[in-house]
Design an enzyme around this catalytic site. Structure first.
Site, PDB file in Angstrom:
ATOM      1  N   SER A  36      79.465  21.318  37.770  1.00  0.00           N
ATOM      2  CA  SER A  36      78.297  21.226  38.307  1.00  0.00           C
ATOM      3  C   SER A  36      77.902  19.640  38.140  1.00  0.00           C
ATOM      4  CB  SER A  36      77.093  21.941  37.916  1.00  0.00           C
ATOM      5  OG  SER A  36      75.936  21.783  38.787  1.00  0.00           O
ATOM      6  N   LYS A  91      80.007  34.391  49.011  1.00  0.00           N
ATOM      7  CA  LYS A  91      79.686  34.653  50.598  1.00  0.00           C
ATOM      8  C   LYS A  91      78.746  33.754  51.022  1.00  0.00           C
ATOM      9  CE  LYS A  91      75.349  36.248  50.165  1.00  0.00           C
ATOM     10  NZ  LYS A  91      74.355  35.675  51.141  1.00  0.00           N
ATOM     11  N   ASP A 169      71.960  34.082  55.924  1.00  0.00           N
ATOM     12  CA  ASP A 169      72.528  34.059  54.457  1.00  0.00           C
ATOM     13  C   ASP A 169      72.205  35.555  53.873  1.00  0.00           C
ATOM     14  OD1 ASP A 169      73.514  32.416  51.985  1.00  0.00           O
ATOM     15  OD2 ASP A 169      71.851  33.535  51.438  1.00  0.00           O
TER      16      ASP A 169
END
Length: 308
Positions: A36, A91, A169
Site C-alpha cells: 500500500s 468484488k 458497489d
C-alpha cells in the site's frame, strides 16, 4: 504441505477487517507481505509501497489478494499472473468485463488460478437457499438493498468515478446472490439510474429483470437510506416464500428462520486454497454483466448533488 505465501495489495478497511483475519485463521496460507502506498502495513510483515517493488525485491509470494479499487486492478493482476502468481480479486473483479476476460485468458495460459471472489455468495443462508429453490417454481423476486453511503463508504471518492460503480458497489452483492441461488438465468428488462449532479456514478437505481422462465424480478438500490439498513431478497415460489435478509446471513423459509454466524471471508479463502491446490480458476462475471447491462440500457436521471 507448505503454506501458500500470500500478499495483500491494498490495505483499506476491507483488508484489515476481513482479509487479514481470514488469512490468519487458515493454515493453508501464510501472510508474506502487504502492499500500500498509504498504509504502514502489519507489524512484523514486510511492507511495500507498490506491487512492482514487492515483485522486484521482496520475499517470494505464491498468491496475491487484490483489495484495491477496481479501476487499477487489471494491471496489478496482470503483473502477478505474468509471474505465475495466483490472484484473488475482491468484488467486483474489474472495472470492465473485457479486462476480466483478458485476465482469465492470461491465467489459463500461464496455469495460475484466478478467483473472482463474490463474498456474499458465502453468507450463511445462501447455500441452503440455493438448495431449497432448486426444486421450486419461481414466481416473483424482490430485492431491496438500501444503505447509507456516508456510513459504509465515507470519503471514498473512487467509488463515484467511472468504474467505481456507485450504488452498484453494494448492489452487486445482491446480484451475486441472486445469480447463484435462482435455478434459471436472469436478464435485464429496464433500469432507471439516479445520478447526483456532481457525480458520474449512480446513488440509486430501480431495475426490472426476468428469468428465462418468465418470472419477474424487481431491484431497489438506494444509498440515501438512514436509520435501519435493508439488504433483503424475497423469492415467492409455488411452495411458499423464501427470504434472505442481512445480506444473506439470515434465511427464512416457510418452515422457520435460521441465523448462522458470518463465515464469508474464511469460506472465500478456503475456496481460494482449493483452487490453487487443484490448479483451477473460478471467474463468474454474471453479476458484473448485469451491472454493465444497467449502464448500457438504463435511463439516467439527474438528482441532487451529493456532498460527503
Amino acid at each position: 504441505m507448505d503454506p501458500i505465501r500470500i500478499a495483500i495489495v491494498g490495505m483499506g478497511k476491507i483488508a484489515r477487517d476481513q482479509h487479514l483475519p481470514a488469512i490468519a485463521g487458515n493454515r493453508a496460507f501464510g501472510l508474506a507481505a502487504t502492499v500500500s502506498p498509504h498504509d504502514p502495513g502489519v507489524e512484523g510483515v514486510p511492507h511495500f509501497a507498490g506491487l512492482d517493488d514487492l515483485l522486484a525485491s521482496g520475499p517470494a509470494v505464491d498468491a496475491v489478494a487484490l483489495c484495491t479499487p477496481p479501476q487499477v486492478r487489471h494491471d496489478l493482476a496482470s503483473s502477478a499472473l505474468a509471474r505465475g502468481i495466483h490472484v484473488f480479486l475482491e468484488k467486483p473483479p474489474g472495472a470492465t468485463l473485457g479486462e476480466v476476460a483478458a485476465l482469465q485468458a492470461q491465467a489459463d495460459k500461464v496455469g495460475a488460478s484466478l478467483f473472482a471472489a463474490w463474498h456474499s455468495r458465502f453468507a450463511a443462508g445462501v447455500a441452503p437457499a440455493r438448495a431449497w429453490l432448486a426444486e421450486r417454481t419461481i414466481e416473483r423476486v424482490t430485492i431491496t438493498w438500501r444503505e447509507d453511503v456516508r456510513v459504509w463508504h465515507p470519503g471514498q471518492a473512487w467509488i463515484w468515478e467511472p468504474g467505481g460503480l456507485g450504488v452498484f458497489d453494494p448492489g452487486i452483492n445482491a446480484l451475486s446472490i441472486v445469480t447463484h441461488i435462482l435455478p434459471r438465468p436472469i436478464f435485464l428488462r429496464g433500469a432507471k439510474l439516479e445520478i447526483p449532479a456532481n457525480r458520474v456514478a449512480p446513488i440509486a437505481a430501480d431495475m426490472t429483470f426476468s428469468d428465462t422462465g418468465g418470472a419477474a424480478l424487481h431491484m431497489d438500490l438506494d444509498w440515501r437510506q438512514t436509520g435501519p439498513q435493508s439488504w433483503d431478497i424475497v423469492v415467492e415460489t409455488d411452495a411458499g416464500t423464501l427470504k434472505l435478509s442481512q445480506g444473506g446471513a439470515v434465511l427464512t423459509l416457510p418452515t422457520g428462520t435460521d441465523h448462522a454466524e458470518d463465515h464469508e471471508y474464511p469460506a472465500l479463502y478456503a475456496r481460494f486454497a482449493t483452487l490453487i491446490r487443484t490448479g483451477r480458476s473460478d471467474v463468474d462475471v454474471a453479476p458484473l454483466r448485469l451491472v454493465a447491462d444497467a449502464f448500457l440500457r438504463g435511463t439516467r436521471v439527474t438528482t441532487n448533488p451529493f456532498v460527503d
